[in-house]
Design a protein around this motif. Structure first.
Motif, PDB file in Angstrom:
ATOM      1  N   CYS A 242     -20.295  -5.402   1.471  1.00 26.97           N
ATOM      2  CA  CYS A 242     -20.908  -5.414   2.707  1.00 26.97           C
ATOM      3  C   CYS A 242     -22.005  -4.599   3.654  1.00 26.97           C
TER       4      CYS A 242
ATOM      5  N   HIS B  55     -23.068  -5.117   6.275  1.00 31.08           N
ATOM      6  CA  HIS B  55     -22.573  -4.876   7.921  1.00 31.08           C
ATOM      7  C   HIS B  55     -21.100  -4.878   7.932  1.00 31.08           C
TER       8      HIS B  55
ATOM      9  N   HIS C 159     -19.246 -13.324   7.512  1.00 32.19           N
ATOM     10  CA  HIS C 159     -20.358 -13.231   8.803  1.00 32.19           C
ATOM     11  C   HIS C 159     -21.802 -13.654   8.181  1.00 32.19           C
TER      12      HIS C 159
END
Ligand code: FES
Length: 508
Positions: free
Chosen positions: A453, A455, A474
């Motif tokens: 990911c 993020h 998240h």
């Protein structure tokens, strides 16, 4: 059948240009869903110069992919807020949402908006003995607040109802038609709207400097972040205070009578029901099968499960539309609306609507437009993102333990050595020690993306229903080509051969 929300297909809306110049505005609103467009409507009505930007189309996200319920009944909530806080806070939450419902009706009437708005009762029910007490407790708190509600031991549904609570004079509508119409009014009131405009950078100042992905600069005295999950965090760690949940909806041709009302159950598996008549359609909407993003069961087809349920219980047989939605749940059931943190007085946030974004999104618009024009609002304390319980609840701690477990288990997972992939199939492949997600589309075209990911680096999980890569940490989501579908991630996934993903938390 392409997965797309009926609401989005039913209302084309106007096309707005991409931002291609530097501009200055009194208030920049990022996000063209119900909170963003309603804030723009309320502010421009008061003469404030507003600009709305959206990374995609107006109402192309969750605001156009829900069930279109406009209600202050939010499943079991008032007894939860009372036990977490007190009756006064629960009453304030109700009054804000009830005011939002009435405001939406008055906007629709005043502007003759054709969006099938209809007042109906809303019901929360259970078919399980285990939840009767929850309904009883909720009813008691609702009565103490002064809500126009009733307790039921049966309902006119072909279900084994054990207990239910109804709120009278709630509403349902077509959310896309409402928001498209509101956007046009914003333009008439002097506002500007830009679509396909992604914001990449915020430099917080008295006159905030905001930069688009294409390098254009927007100077704005006020910045409202209404982008579902905040794209800019202001060091407030929203990604750790929001839990992403995915749920699914089917719309079937309705051939039998359905009672006048909207229905939702308390227990699991979740079920939500409503009918819709308009534009020559006569539909029964059946939703549910919620799960945390990235934690769904790859072997389950949630649409098929809802279809079987609808056929068994309601006897309908043709699924005409199907879609899914992502919701962000706050840690204490109350959205985060107001100044992004206690230090900032010209950057605002609206998120964490916990599945009830139609009224809560309108509450956000009411509060933020008041804060911008007068510095005060009667509900600001109830919804302030700076309340201490939004950080310190048991749920918050549990959620972040989950994140750590996901991160570690993602690192330990081995890839599949088998690389023969059928059309429409996904496999994890390990190439030079790195796990990639490989998906072959119906035409045999292969897409291989890095599944770390962008993020904070958790390993993504495949969502077979939506053909997307979902993050269990998240809630970021990416399509199989690697494009961002949902934040907080802002960078796409790189394809094999393009090097490692650019991991960027975007919290500074
Ligand atoms: Fe935070 Fe994926 S969304 S690590």
């Amino acid at each position: 059948m392409e997965n797309e929300a009926y609401w989005i297909l039913s209302s084309e809306g106007k096309n707005y240009e991409k931002l291609k110049k530097d501009i200055t505005t009194e208030c920049l609103i990022v996000g063209g869903g119900i909170p963003g467009i309603t804030t723009a409507y309320l502010l421009s009505k008061k003469g404030v110069k507003v600009t709305v930007v959206d990374a995609g189309k107006i109402c192309g996200g969750c605001s156009g992919r829900n069930t279109g319920k406009v209600t202050s009944q939010h499943n079991i909530i008032y007894s939860k807020i009372k036990s977490e806080y007190n009756l006064k806070k629960a009453k304030s939450y109700y009054e804000a949402n009830n005011k939002a419902l009435n405001l939406m009706e008055s906007i629709i009437k005043e502007n003759n908006i054709d969006c099938s708005f209809e007042r109906l009762p809303a019901y929360t029910f259970t078919e399980s003995d285990d939840y009767i007490k929850d309904i009883e407790d909720e009813f008691e708190v609702c009565k103490a607040i002064g809500i126009d509600c009733e307790y039921h031991k049966s309902l006119p549904l072909p279900l084994n109802i054990k207990a239910a609570i109804s709120f009278n004079k709630q509403a349902q509508f077509n959310p896309k038609k409402y928001i498209d119409a509101l956007a046009e009014i914003v333009i008439k009131q002097g506002g500007e709207i830009y679509e396909n405009t992604t914001i990449k950078d915020v430099d917080k100042r008295k006159l905030n400097k905001i930069t688009s992905e294409d390098g254009y600069v927007i100077y704005a005295y006020n910045l409202v972040i209404a982008s579902h999950h905040p794209f800019y965090d202001g060091m407030s760690f929203y990604f750790a205070r929001l839990e992403p949940e995915r749920s699914y909806i089917i719309a079937m041709n309705k051939t039998k009578d359905f009672p006048k009302g909207m229905f939702i159950n308390v227990e699991s598996p979740s079920r939500t029901l409503r009918s819709y008549e308009g534009d020559g359609e006569n539909l029964l909407l059946v939703g549910g099968e919620k799960h945390r993003v990235g934690k769904g069961d790859e072997d389950k087809n949630y649409y098929d499960i809802l279809e079987s349920y609808a056929k068994e219980k309601f006897g309908e047989d043709e699924v005409k539309y199907k879609w899914s939605a992502q919701d962000w749940l706050s840690t204490d059931h109350i959205p985060y609306i107001g100044y992004i943190n206690a230090e900032f007085d010209n950057i605002y946030v609206a998120t964490g609507f916990s599945k009830w974004g139609m009224t809560n999104g309108t509450v956000a618009a009411m509060i933020i437009s008041d804060l911008i024009t007068s510095g005060d609002d009667e509900f600001k304390e109830t919804f302030t993102p700076s309340r201490s319980k939004s950080y310190l609840s048991k749920e918050f701690i549990k959620q972040n333990v989950n994140v750590a477990v996901e991160y570690i288990s993602g690192m330990l997972r081995c890839g599949d050595k088998e690389v023969s992939i059928e059309n429409g199939e996904m496999k994890i492949v390990r190439i030079k020690g790195v796990d990639y997600g490989a998906f072959k589309d119906e035409n045999g075209k292969l897409f291989i993306v890095n599944i770390k990911c962008t993020h904070l680096g958790c390993e993504l999980r495949w969502n077979n229903c939506e053909r997307s890569w979902d993050c269990p940490c998240h809630g970021s989501r990416f399509d199989y080509m690697g494009n961002v579908l949902e934040g907080p991630a802002i960078n796409p996934l790189k394809s094999y051969g393009e090097g490692p993903n650019k991991v960027e938390p975007n919290i500074l």
